[in-house]
Design a protein around this motif. Structure first.
Motif, short mmCIF file in Angstrom:
data_model
loop_
_atom_site.label_atom_id
_atom_site.label_comp_id
_atom_site.label_asym_id
_atom_site.label_seq_id
_atom_site.Cartn_x
_atom_site.Cartn_y
_atom_site.Cartn_z
N ILE A 2 4.56 10.37 -4.56
CA ILE A 2 3.99 9.20 -3.94
C ILE A 2 5.09 8.20 -3.62
O ILE A 2 5.78 7.71 -4.51
CB ILE A 2 2.94 8.55 -4.86
CG1 ILE A 2 1.81 9.55 -5.12
CG2 ILE A 2 2.39 7.27 -4.27
CD1 ILE A 2 0.83 9.08 -6.16
N ASP A 4 5.14 5.05 -2.56
CA ASP A 4 4.50 3.77 -2.33
C ASP A 4 4.35 3.13 -3.70
O ASP A 4 3.72 3.70 -4.59
CB ASP A 4 3.13 4.00 -1.67
CG ASP A 4 2.38 2.70 -1.45
OD1 ASP A 4 2.20 1.95 -2.42
OD2 ASP A 4 1.96 2.46 -0.32
N LEU A 6 2.69 0.58 -4.86
CA LEU A 6 1.34 0.25 -5.31
C LEU A 6 0.61 1.52 -5.77
O LEU A 6 -0.01 1.54 -6.84
CB LEU A 6 0.56 -0.43 -4.18
CG LEU A 6 -0.84 -0.87 -4.57
CD1 LEU A 6 -0.79 -1.99 -5.60
CD2 LEU A 6 -1.61 -1.33 -3.33
N LEU A 7 0.71 2.57 -4.95
CA LEU A 7 0.02 3.81 -5.32
C LEU A 7 0.67 4.44 -6.55
O LEU A 7 -0.01 5.10 -7.34
CB LEU A 7 0.01 4.78 -4.14
CG LEU A 7 -0.78 4.30 -2.90
CD1 LEU A 7 -0.78 5.36 -1.82
CD2 LEU A 7 -2.21 3.91 -3.27
N ARG A 9 1.96 2.70 -9.01
CA ARG A 9 1.41 1.93 -10.13
C ARG A 9 0.00 2.40 -10.45
O ARG A 9 -0.39 2.51 -11.60
CB ARG A 9 1.38 0.44 -9.78
CG ARG A 9 2.70 -0.26 -9.93
CD ARG A 9 2.57 -1.72 -9.52
NE ARG A 9 1.75 -2.50 -10.43
CZ ARG A 9 1.31 -3.74 -10.17
NH1 ARG A 9 1.61 -4.32 -9.02
NH2 ARG A 9 0.57 -4.39 -11.04
N ALA A 11 -1.17 5.38 -9.85
CA ALA A 11 -1.05 6.71 -10.48
C ALA A 11 -0.71 6.57 -11.96
O ALA A 11 -1.21 7.32 -12.80
CB ALA A 11 0.00 7.53 -9.75
#
Lengths: 334, 179
Positions: A2, A4, A6-7, A9, A11
């Motif tokens: 990932i 990104d 935010l993604l 975090r 995850a």
């Protein structure tokens, strides 16, 4: 991987890491479940849910359908064909129940359909027929206001003789280009959320709405199923129930893999009828992977007096192209 | 398909994908519903084995998703997502090496997640928790990868905004509204 923050975090906040279930398939519970499932016999779906009385009326029906007969595999009526049709329709009902309805954001429901119907005329040159094909776009708001645009008119003649007689008669126009705006109540609007989603109740509702003058009841239900399936605001539950209703129609048969008029591949199931004074087969074409309905078409299967063309004769069809919602009658869904 | 081949194919599918389906269910429903969801998913797979595509995981997760909806619809209440996830995180608190900041961040993330719609949440969880590519996640939702990309973009922005609200920061810019 990932890429990104935010993604990533999100995850990291995953409360059930894969490690937690690692090896779970070897647990006694998982093994017992596997044994229970494979102990069930391979599925055999009955052809119909229950016998129904057929209703026949002596009036030529406005059937829909026809289309590409090349490459269509015809299975015998009844028996394996009927059972296979029910099996495919029920499997597609499962898929339909899992497909989310389109987001209904927008003031107008938009439908684009390729429509074709055979017209037969009599002139000094004799009887001739043509399949009149056009593309119709409709924008309709819940209050019935909207716009209808009809264009791309195209004629197909079932035989050279039909074309010659049409030309000898001055090549008359058989359909007009239309572009009209409508005020409230100017166009029909139907809210599919009003329909029940239990198959038995749904079928009863559909049968209660059919017109005795419009042909066989089963064929009318079949056509209603197609028209409702293509509405972008039909819920997954309703779409699943519609496929189940089609699976339960008496003598529904599997036609097999086919191609619609727009060139899309799909699977066809069909009902036969004699409502037009000759044997016809009305086919519903759909995609088993997405549960999208693609086309409904009617083929005439035996020679008829109004054309020298050899059967099967493509009599009529509706190809379901685009559907969605827009904020104005000048827009089309993305 | 001969009976023996059918069974062998299903058993291979079960061996490969039981755990991802179990994890998917555990992330979405309380433990009282998990067994039923997994059982219903694989029973449907057994019955529809011939219709399962070559990449079976999106199909199975889509089926599990429907099984969850069936369980919830049939009156078996699903414990509230936030309540359940907080409980999971609290249970894990003792096992974290650095419990303070990390757990707090996780709790805020769950708090932000639970403020989203079911649709937004599912899109984000498929990518972040199930680890699916956009294309496979789109297969779970039976939409095109392009449509999934749009939904993910929107859901991600809403998650960021909710997180910013919880943390007392300004929300993310709106990309000029071009969606």
């Amino acid at each position: 991987m990932i890429h990104d923050d935010l993604l990533r975090r999100l995850a990291a906040a995953n409360p059930v890491r894969n490690e937690r279930v690692s090896g779970a398939v070897r647990s006694s519970g998982a093994r017992a479940l596997l044994e229970r499932i494979v102990a069930e016999p391979a599925p055999v779906v009955p052809a119909t849910r229950r016998p129904r009385r057929r209703v026949w009326v002596p009036v030529a029906a406005v059937l829909v359908g026809a289309g590409v007969f090349l490459g269509v595999q015809i299975l015998p009526e009844g028996g394996r064909g009927a059972s296979a049709a029910a099996r495919v329709l029920l499997a597609t009902a499962d898929v339909a129940g899992q497909v989310e309805a389109a987001s209904a954001e927008g003031s107008y429901r938009y439908l684009r359909t390729e429509v074709a119907e055979t017209q037969t005329l009599t002139g000094e040159q004799g009887v001739w027929s043509a399949l009149v094909d056009l593309v119709r776009e409709v924008w309709v708001a819940p209050d019935g206001s909207g716009r209808q645009l009809q264009a791309s008119v195209h004629l197909t003649f079932p035989s050279p003789g039909d074309r010659e007689r049409w030309e000898a008669g001055g090549s008359p126009a058989l359909a007009n280009v239309v572009d009209e705006e409508y005020g409230p109540a100017g166009l029909p609007y139907f809210d599919p959320s009003e329909l029940p989603t239990e198959p038995e109740d749904l079928e009863a509702t559909l049968r209660a709405s059919i017109r005795p003058s419009a042909g066989g009841a089963d064929i009318q239900v079949f056509v209603q199923v197609a028209d409702l399936l293509r509405l972008p605001d039909a819920s997954p539950e309703l779409r699943a129930a519609l496929f189940e209703v089609a699976a339960g129609l008496p003598r529904v048969e599997l036609v097999g893999d086919t191609t619609d008029e727009a060139g899309r591949t799909g699977t066809a199931v069909a009902l036969r009828s004699t409502d037009l004074g000759a044997e016809t087969r009305t086919e519903l074409v759909f995609d088993v992977e997405t549960a999208d309905v693609l086309e409904i078409r009617t083929l005439i299967l035996e020679p008829v007096a109004w054309t020298p063309a050899d059967p099967p004769i493509l009599f009529a069809y509706r190809v379901f192209l685009d559907a969605g919602f827009t904020d104005s009658t000048d827009e089309r869904p993305a | 398909m001969p009976e023996g081949d059918r069974r062998a194919r299903f058993e291979a599918l079960y061996e490969d994908l039981y755990e991802p389906v179990l994890a998917y269910a555990l992330r979405r429903v309380g433990e009282d519903l998990v067994d039923d969801v997994v059982a219903e998913t694989f029973l449907v797979a057994w019955r529809r084995l011939e219709l399962i595509p070559p990449d079976p995981l999106p199909w199975l997760l889509a089926t599990a998703r429907r099984a969850i909806a069936n369980q919830v619809r049939s009156g078996r209440r699903n414990r509230h997502l936030g309540e359940r996830l907080r409980s999971e995180i609290a249970g894990a608190r003792e096992t974290f090496a650095d419990p303070g900041e990390q757990v707090s961040d996780h709790e805020q993330m769950v708090g932000a997640l639970e403020r989203l719609t079911d649709e937004d949440r599912e899109v984000l969880m498929l990518v972040s928790w199930e680890g699916l590519s956009n294309e496979r996640a789109a297969g779970v939702l039976r939409i095109s990868p392009e449509a999934f990309g749009v939904r993910l973009h929107r859901a991600r922005r809403r998650l960021a905004n909710e997180l910013a609200n919880l943390e007392g920061r300004a929300p993310e810019p709106q990309d000029g509204g071009n969606e």
